[in-house]
Design a protein around this motif. Structure first.
Motif, PDB file in Angstrom:
ATOM      1  N   GLY A  15       2.681 -22.669 -10.685  1.00 52.61           N
ATOM      2  CA  GLY A  15       1.842 -21.891 -11.595  1.00 52.61           C
ATOM      3  C   GLY A  15       1.097 -20.770 -10.927  1.00 52.61           C
ATOM      4  N   GLY A  16       1.112 -20.746  -9.609  1.00 50.34           N
ATOM      5  CA  GLY A  16       0.406 -19.718  -8.869  1.00 50.34           C
ATOM      6  C   GLY A  16       1.185 -18.423  -8.768  1.00 50.34           C
ATOM      7  N   SER A  17       0.605 -17.474  -8.033  1.00 51.75           N
ATOM      8  CA  SER A  17       1.193 -16.149  -7.898  1.00 51.75           C
ATOM      9  C   SER A  17       1.215 -15.719  -6.436  1.00 51.75           C
ATOM     10  N   LEU A  18       2.174 -14.880  -6.127  1.00 52.08           N
ATOM     11  CA  LEU A  18       2.260 -14.212  -4.833  1.00 52.08           C
ATOM     12  C   LEU A  18       2.810 -12.811  -5.064  1.00 52.08           C
ATOM     13  N   ARG A  19       2.466 -11.911  -4.171  1.00 54.97           N
ATOM     14  CA  ARG A  19       3.069 -10.585  -4.196  1.00 54.97           C
ATOM     15  C   ARG A  19       3.700 -10.304  -2.843  1.00 54.97           C
ATOM     16  N   LEU A  20       4.992 -10.067  -2.875  1.00 58.18           N
ATOM     17  CA  LEU A  20       5.720  -9.706  -1.674  1.00 58.18           C
ATOM     18  C   LEU A  20       5.764  -8.185  -1.535  1.00 58.18           C
ATOM     19  N   SER A  21       5.720  -7.730  -0.302  1.00 60.86           N
ATOM     20  CA  SER A  21       5.824  -6.305  -0.010  1.00 60.86           C
ATOM     21  C   SER A  21       6.972  -6.075   0.950  1.00 60.86           C
ATOM     22  N   CYS A  22       7.574  -4.918   0.823  1.00 60.87           N
ATOM     23  CA  CYS A  22       8.659  -4.527   1.726  1.00 60.87           C
ATOM     24  C   CYS A  22       8.461  -3.064   2.077  1.00 60.87           C
ATOM     25  N   VAL A  23       8.204  -2.817   3.338  1.00 61.05           N
ATOM     26  CA  VAL A  23       8.010  -1.451   3.802  1.00 61.05           C
ATOM     27  C   VAL A  23       9.311  -0.942   4.406  1.00 61.05           C
ATOM     28  N   LEU A  24       9.721   0.232   3.981  1.00 53.15           N
ATOM     29  CA  LEU A  24      10.907   0.878   4.532  1.00 53.15           C
ATOM     30  C   LEU A  24      10.448   1.894   5.568  1.00 53.15           C
ATOM     31  N   ALA A  25      10.767   1.646   6.812  1.00 51.33           N
ATOM     32  CA  ALA A  25      10.365   2.538   7.898  1.00 51.33           C
ATOM     33  C   ALA A  25      11.537   3.410   8.303  1.00 51.33           C
ATOM     34  N   GLY A  26      11.251   4.668   8.488  1.00 49.82           N
ATOM     35  CA  GLY A  26      12.276   5.544   9.020  1.00 49.82           C
ATOM     36  C   GLY A  26      12.977   6.410   8.006  1.00 49.82           C
ATOM     37  N   ARG A  27      12.768   6.166   6.736  1.00 48.12           N
ATOM     38  CA  ARG A  27      13.408   6.974   5.698  1.00 48.12           C
ATOM     39  C   ARG A  27      12.475   7.069   4.502  1.00 48.12           C
ATOM     40  N   ARG A  28      12.815   7.981   3.581  1.00 46.04           N
ATOM     41  CA  ARG A  28      12.055   8.070   2.336  1.00 46.04           C
ATOM     42  C   ARG A  28      12.562   7.027   1.353  1.00 46.04           C
ATOM     43  N   LEU A  29      11.681   6.117   0.990  1.00 46.96           N
ATOM     44  CA  LEU A  29      12.091   5.038   0.095  1.00 46.96           C
ATOM     45  C   LEU A  29      12.538   5.565  -1.258  1.00 46.96           C
ATOM     46  N   SER A  30      12.040   6.711  -1.667  1.00 44.91           N
ATOM     47  CA  SER A  30      12.292   7.210  -3.020  1.00 44.91           C
ATOM     48  C   SER A  30      13.776   7.406  -3.325  1.00 44.91           C
ATOM     49  N   ARG A  66       8.616 -13.513 -15.429  1.00 47.03           N
ATOM     50  CA  ARG A  66       7.679 -14.046 -14.442  1.00 47.03           C
ATOM     51  C   ARG A  66       7.530 -13.130 -13.232  1.00 47.03           C
ATOM     52  N   PHE A  67       8.606 -12.486 -12.831  1.00 44.77           N
ATOM     53  CA  PHE A  67       8.593 -11.609 -11.652  1.00 44.77           C
ATOM     54  C   PHE A  67       8.680 -10.152 -12.096  1.00 44.77           C
ATOM     55  N   THR A  68       8.049  -9.284 -11.314  1.00 49.20           N
ATOM     56  CA  THR A  68       8.123  -7.857 -11.576  1.00 49.20           C
ATOM     57  C   THR A  68       8.371  -7.123 -10.271  1.00 49.20           C
ATOM     58  N   ILE A  69       9.423  -6.310 -10.267  1.00 46.65           N
ATOM     59  CA  ILE A  69       9.733  -5.488  -9.109  1.00 46.65           C
ATOM     60  C   ILE A  69       9.170  -4.092  -9.355  1.00 46.65           C
ATOM     61  N   SER A  70       8.640  -3.492  -8.300  1.00 43.19           N
ATOM     62  CA  SER A  70       8.104  -2.139  -8.426  1.00 43.19           C
ATOM     63  C   SER A  70       8.201  -1.438  -7.074  1.00 43.19           C
ATOM     64  N   ARG A  71       7.950  -0.163  -7.096  1.00 43.10           N
ATOM     65  CA  ARG A  71       7.994   0.600  -5.857  1.00 43.10           C
ATOM     66  C   ARG A  71       6.899   1.649  -5.870  1.00 43.10           C
ATOM     67  N   ASP A  72       6.322   1.897  -4.708  1.00 43.65           N
ATOM     68  CA  ASP A  72       5.346   2.961  -4.519  1.00 43.65           C
ATOM     69  C   ASP A  72       5.942   3.891  -3.483  1.00 43.65           C
ATOM     70  N   ASN A  73       6.564   4.950  -3.954  1.00 43.10           N
ATOM     71  CA  ASN A  73       7.263   5.848  -3.048  1.00 43.10           C
ATOM     72  C   ASN A  73       6.307   6.516  -2.061  1.00 43.10           C
ATOM     73  N   ALA A  74       5.091   6.776  -2.484  1.00 41.67           N
ATOM     74  CA  ALA A  74       4.127   7.412  -1.590  1.00 41.67           C
ATOM     75  C   ALA A  74       3.809   6.521  -0.395  1.00 41.67           C
ATOM     76  N   LYS A  75       3.879   5.212  -0.599  1.00 44.49           N
ATOM     77  CA  LYS A  75       3.604   4.268   0.484  1.00 44.49           C
ATOM     78  C   LYS A  75       4.887   3.734   1.120  1.00 44.49           C
ATOM     79  N   ASN A  76       6.023   4.221   0.639  1.00 43.73           N
ATOM     80  CA  ASN A  76       7.307   3.736   1.158  1.00 43.73           C
ATOM     81  C   ASN A  76       7.421   2.219   1.061  1.00 43.73           C
ATOM     82  N   THR A  77       6.925   1.672  -0.023  1.00 42.50           N
ATOM     83  CA  THR A  77       6.829   0.220  -0.162  1.00 42.50           C
ATOM     84  C   THR A  77       7.363  -0.237  -1.506  1.00 42.50           C
ATOM     85  N   MET A  78       8.089  -1.348  -1.460  1.00 46.69           N
ATOM     86  CA  MET A  78       8.555  -2.013  -2.666  1.00 46.69           C
ATOM     87  C   MET A  78       7.807  -3.335  -2.785  1.00 46.69           C
ATOM     88  N   TYR A  79       7.594  -3.775  -4.025  1.00 46.98           N
ATOM     89  CA  TYR A  79       6.845  -5.001  -4.254  1.00 46.98           C
ATOM     90  C   TYR A  79       7.635  -5.956  -5.152  1.00 46.98           C
TER      91      TYR A  79
END
Length: 126
Positions: A15-30, A66-79
């Motif tokens: 019933g709990g929640s977590l948020r995973l992050s994935c940082v892409l280093a070296g390229r533009r994630l967008s 239950r899960f939501t995928i998203s991306r923040d291109n400015a931070k080069n990060t996917m969640y």
């Protein structure tokens, strides 16, 4: 050199929640098609969610709503926001990236991404 680094895994009660992050280093994630996979002990790796460069998303039936995928291109990060977690969500979660801005669901289901992170453990248990 493209590098993917996941974080945010851990142990949580059902019933709990977590948020995973994935940082892409070296390229533009967008410009990348990105995905989250998971592999539980004794099971095959499976696609959990995917997001194209244009923002289109796909989800495994088991996580829809239950899960939501998203991306923040400015931070080069996917969640991956994971809510209402269940014991069957326990697995090592991996992020993946491909230089094709829209890899296609068929290829994504077959795990045909170019780059992979090392994984982060998610454990759901009471």
């Amino acid at each position: 050199q493209v590098q993917l680094v996941e974080s945010g895994g851990g142990s949580v009660q059902p019933g709990g929640s977590l948020r995973l992050s994935c940082v892409l280093a070296g390229r533009r994630l967008s410009i990348y098609d990105m995905g989250w996979y998971r592999q539980a002990p004794g099971k095959q790796r499976e696609l959990v969610a995917r997001i194209t460069s244009g923002g289109s998303t796909n989800y495994a039936d088991s996580v829809k709503g239950r899960f939501t995928i998203s991306r923040d291109n400015a931070k080069n990060t996917m969640y991956l926001q994971m809510n209402s977690l269940k014991p069957e969500d326990t697995a090592v979660y991996y992020c993946a990236a491909d230089q094709d801005p829209d890899l296609g669901l068929d290829y994504a289901l077959r795990g045909r991404y170019d780059y992979w992170g090392q994984g982060t453990q998610v454990t759901v248990s009471s």
